[in-house]
Design a protein around this motif. Sequence first.
Motif, PDB file in Angstrom:
ATOM      1  N   VAL B  24       0.919  -1.231  -0.041  1.00 36.40           N
ATOM      2  CA  VAL B  24       0.008   0.219   0.067  1.00 36.40           C
ATOM      3  C   VAL B  24       0.967   1.263   0.065  1.00 36.40           C
ATOM      4  O   VAL B  24       0.385   2.284  -0.641  1.00 36.40           O
ATOM      5  CB  VAL B  24      -0.831  -0.014   1.210  1.00 36.40           C
ATOM      6  N   LEU B  27       2.473   1.713  -3.552  1.00 34.58           N
ATOM      7  CA  LEU B  27       1.367   2.123  -4.465  1.00 34.58           C
ATOM      8  C   LEU B  27       1.109   3.566  -4.116  1.00 34.58           C
ATOM      9  O   LEU B  27       0.785   4.143  -5.067  1.00 34.58           O
ATOM     10  CB  LEU B  27       0.065   1.374  -4.256  1.00 34.58           C
ATOM     11  N   LEU B  28       1.034   4.219  -3.022  1.00 31.15           N
ATOM     12  CA  LEU B  28       0.477   5.216  -2.587  1.00 31.15           C
ATOM     13  C   LEU B  28       1.549   6.231  -2.999  1.00 31.15           C
ATOM     14  O   LEU B  28       1.025   7.160  -3.228  1.00 31.15           O
ATOM     15  CB  LEU B  28       0.273   5.448  -0.904  1.00 31.15           C
ATOM     16  N   ASP B  31       1.206   6.562  -6.728  1.00 33.73           N
ATOM     17  CA  ASP B  31      -0.187   7.319  -7.008  1.00 33.73           C
ATOM     18  C   ASP B  31       0.040   8.499  -6.783  1.00 33.73           C
ATOM     19  O   ASP B  31      -0.559   9.393  -7.594  1.00 33.73           O
ATOM     20  CB  ASP B  31      -1.121   6.405  -6.234  1.00 33.73           C
ATOM     21  N   HIS B 113     -12.104   6.341  -3.758  1.00 30.65           N
ATOM     22  CA  HIS B 113     -10.997   5.477  -3.302  1.00 30.65           C
ATOM     23  C   HIS B 113     -10.083   6.376  -2.638  1.00 30.65           C
ATOM     24  O   HIS B 113      -9.202   5.812  -1.777  1.00 30.65           O
ATOM     25  CB  HIS B 113     -10.328   4.746  -4.348  1.00 30.65           C
ATOM     26  N   LEU B 117      -8.604   4.950   0.828  1.00 28.59           N
ATOM     27  CA  LEU B 117      -7.315   4.930   1.256  1.00 28.59           C
ATOM     28  C   LEU B 117      -6.923   5.584   2.767  1.00 28.59           C
ATOM     29  O   LEU B 117      -6.114   5.208   3.433  1.00 28.59           O
ATOM     30  CB  LEU B 117      -6.464   5.598   0.331  1.00 28.59           C
ATOM     31  N   TRP B 307      -5.877   4.111  -9.323  1.00 26.74           N
ATOM     32  CA  TRP B 307      -5.598   2.877  -9.064  1.00 26.74           C
ATOM     33  C   TRP B 307      -6.222   1.972  -8.134  1.00 26.74           C
ATOM     34  O   TRP B 307      -5.731   1.086  -7.558  1.00 26.74           O
ATOM     35  CB  TRP B 307      -4.041   3.157  -8.791  1.00 26.74           C
ATOM     36  N   TYR B 311      -5.047  -1.339  -5.747  1.00 25.34           N
ATOM     37  CA  TYR B 311      -4.930  -1.263  -4.461  1.00 25.34           C
ATOM     38  C   TYR B 311      -5.912  -2.605  -3.793  1.00 25.34           C
ATOM     39  O   TYR B 311      -5.438  -3.367  -2.938  1.00 25.34           O
ATOM     40  CB  TYR B 311      -5.612  -0.256  -3.658  1.00 25.34           C
ATOM     41  N   TRP B 314      -4.315  -5.799  -4.684  1.00 26.38           N
ATOM     42  CA  TRP B 314      -2.936  -6.096  -3.955  1.00 26.38           C
ATOM     43  C   TRP B 314      -3.665  -6.518  -2.332  1.00 26.38           C
ATOM     44  O   TRP B 314      -3.097  -7.679  -1.821  1.00 26.38           O
ATOM     45  CB  TRP B 314      -2.103  -4.669  -3.357  1.00 26.38           C
TER      46      TRP B 314
END
Lengths: 157, 486
Positions: B24, B27-28, B31, B113, B117, B307, B311, B314
Motif C-alpha cells: 500500500v 502504491l500510494l 499514485d 478511493h 485509502l 489505481w 489497491y 493487492w
Amino acid sequence: MPKAAEEPARLADPPQGRARRLTDVLIAGFVLVQLALPLSCYLADRGSDERFCWRMFSTLRMRSCSVLVLETRSESGERVSRELALYKALHSAWVSSLKRFRRNVVDKFLRWRCEQPGTTSAVFTRSCREPDGSEVPADRLAIDCTEGWIRVMGSGR
Amino acid sequence: MSVWERHWYGDVIALRPYLLRKGVLVLLALDAWLLMLGHAGRYGAGGFNVAHFLWLDAAQPLPVPGLYIGVVLVVGLLALVMALVGESRTGMAALWLLYTYSWCMSMLDSYQHHYLLSVVLFCLVFFPPADASGLYALSGIRSRRPAQRCSQPTATATWSLRAAAQRCSATLGIVVGGRGWRLATTSAWSYRMLLTFVGIVYGYTALAKVDDTWRKGHTFRSIGDAGRLLEPLSVHARELGMSSESFWELMASSVVLAEVLLALGYVVVAYSDQLERAWLRLWCLATWLLALGLHAMIELIDLSIGWFSYYMLWAASVALLPASWLHRLGMAATWPARLLQAGLTRWEQEQTARREGPLVTLVLACGAAALTVFAGRALDLPGAPQAALVVAVLLLVRAVVSARSAAGRARLQREALATVAAVGLLWLSVTNSDVRYDYYRFVGGDLSRRDRLEDALSAYLKAERYAPEGESRKDKIARLKRQLGI
C-alpha cells in the motif's frame, strides 16, 4: 490429522488489560462508523451527496445533467438578467460538481456570486436525464443577495 | 477465547499485514506522484473552493496549487521512506493525516478511493511492527505433514473414488496449504479491522446497485467502455437465443453477485490462517479469483478510477492467497532488503566501534537534505521547492536529535538513505511521465477559458517544454499569441 511437531513463532501478542479494553472500544467504534456512515445515504435525506457511501457508479451518479445560472445584476441603475458563462467564472471541475448538484458546492457558489460587485440575485437550474433516457424534474435554487438565504424552487429527486 | 477475541485477536500469518502495508505504501507514493500531481492546477482557480467539511472551509486558507503539490509530494516521500525503512506509529499517523488533508481540502477531489485509502492508512497506523529479516528468521519448513503420507492410496482402495478424493484432497492441501511451512504468526487486530472494512465496502457497493436502472443493465451499459467492450459478447449471446436486454441484465446482476461474494469472502478470510482447513483456503482462493476477474473487468472498461483496482487486488492477494505462496513471493521480493539490512547492521556496528556514528549520521543527513532541496527546485512545479525544504529541515533536525544514541543514529542513517532513494524515485517518476506536461496544459486550458490569456500563454509555453511526442501545443500557443497581438 496429527498436529505439526513445531508451532509457528509469534511476533506480537494481543493487547492485555486496559490496552485491550481500549482496543475493543476502538474496533467497535470503527466498525460501527463504517457501517453507519454509508447507511445514512439510504436512511437519511442526503440528496445528491453520495460521499462516503460506496455508491460507485450509482444511477444517481450516471445521470446526464446540464446547469444554467441566471444572474441579475445592477447595471447603470437597471436590473439586467443574463446567463452566466460558467466556464469563464469557474474551473471546469467545479462546473462538474454543480452538475452533480453537490449541495454545499451549489450553495457556496451562489453566495460567492453574491459577493461579486453588482450581483443582486441568481437562479441555479440543473436538468438531468436518467441512464435509460427518462427526464428528471429540474433542481432549482434561488438566492437573493440582500437577504442572503437560498430558496429551493424545485427538486429533482 | 470468546468469538469476539477469536475474530479480532486470533493469529494471522505475520507476512500478510507486513506485505499489505509495504504494498500500500509503495502504491500510494507512486499514485500520489503520477496521478494526483497533474491535477493540482485546479486548486484555488478563480478564487473559489469548497472543502469537504464546513469547519475546514472556515479554518484553512484558499488551497492553491503550491499547497496541494507540496502536500502530495511529502505524502509520497513519507510513504516510500517508511516502506523502505520500516514504519513508526508516529510516521504512519502523520501520513494518514497528511494524505487525508490532501483530499479533504477541496471537493475537487471526491474520488471515493481516496477516502478508502484514508481509512486503510488509519488501520495501518496500528499494524504490528515487523521487518523482513525478523519475519523470515522465524519462518521455515517444518517436518513433512502426515497429509503427504495419506497421498499413498491403500492397496484395496487404489482405484476407488474414495482413494481418488483422498489423493485430490491431500494434493490440494499441499498446493493450497503448502508443504508444512512454519510461518510466523502475529496478533493483528487492525489488519482484521481493515479486512472487515473492505468487506463492508464490497457489501455497500452491491447494495448501491439494487435498483431497477442498474438491474436492467442501463447503468452498466453506459459506464466507461462497457457497452463497446462487451458488445461482441452481447452479439454472441443473441446468436444463442438470449435477447440483448437479458444479456445486460445478466451482466449487471453478475457484478452485484460478485460484490456480495467478495464481501462474504472477506468475512471468511479472518479464520483461514487460524483454522487451517483446505475448504477454507479453497474458498479464499476462489474469492481471490473473483476479485481478479471483477477488477480486471473494471480496468478493461476504463472507469477512470485511478489505481483503485490495484489497491484492491493487492489487498485481495495478500489476504486471500495461500500463505505458502506469499511466503515464496515475499522471500524473493524482500531478499534485496534483507541483504541490505544485514549489510547496514554490520556497517553500523563498525561505526560504533570506530566512534564515527555521529559524524556519519550528520554527513548522510546533510547529503540527503541537499539532494532533496536540489530535486525540489529542479522539478519545476509550484510548491515543490518549499516541500523539499520542509523535508530537508525535518531530516536535519532529526539528525541533531538522534545523534545522541546509537539506535537513533542507526535509524536516522537508514532514513537518510531511504530519503535519497525516495527522492530518486520521485525524480524518475515525474521526469519520465506526463505529470508536468499535464499540470501546465490543464492550467493553460483553464486560464484560456477564463480569458486570462497572458497567464495561459505562460502555462502553455511551460507545457510545451514537457510535451511528449505528438502532443505539442504549438497551435494553441500560436492562437494565444495572435489574440494577444504578439
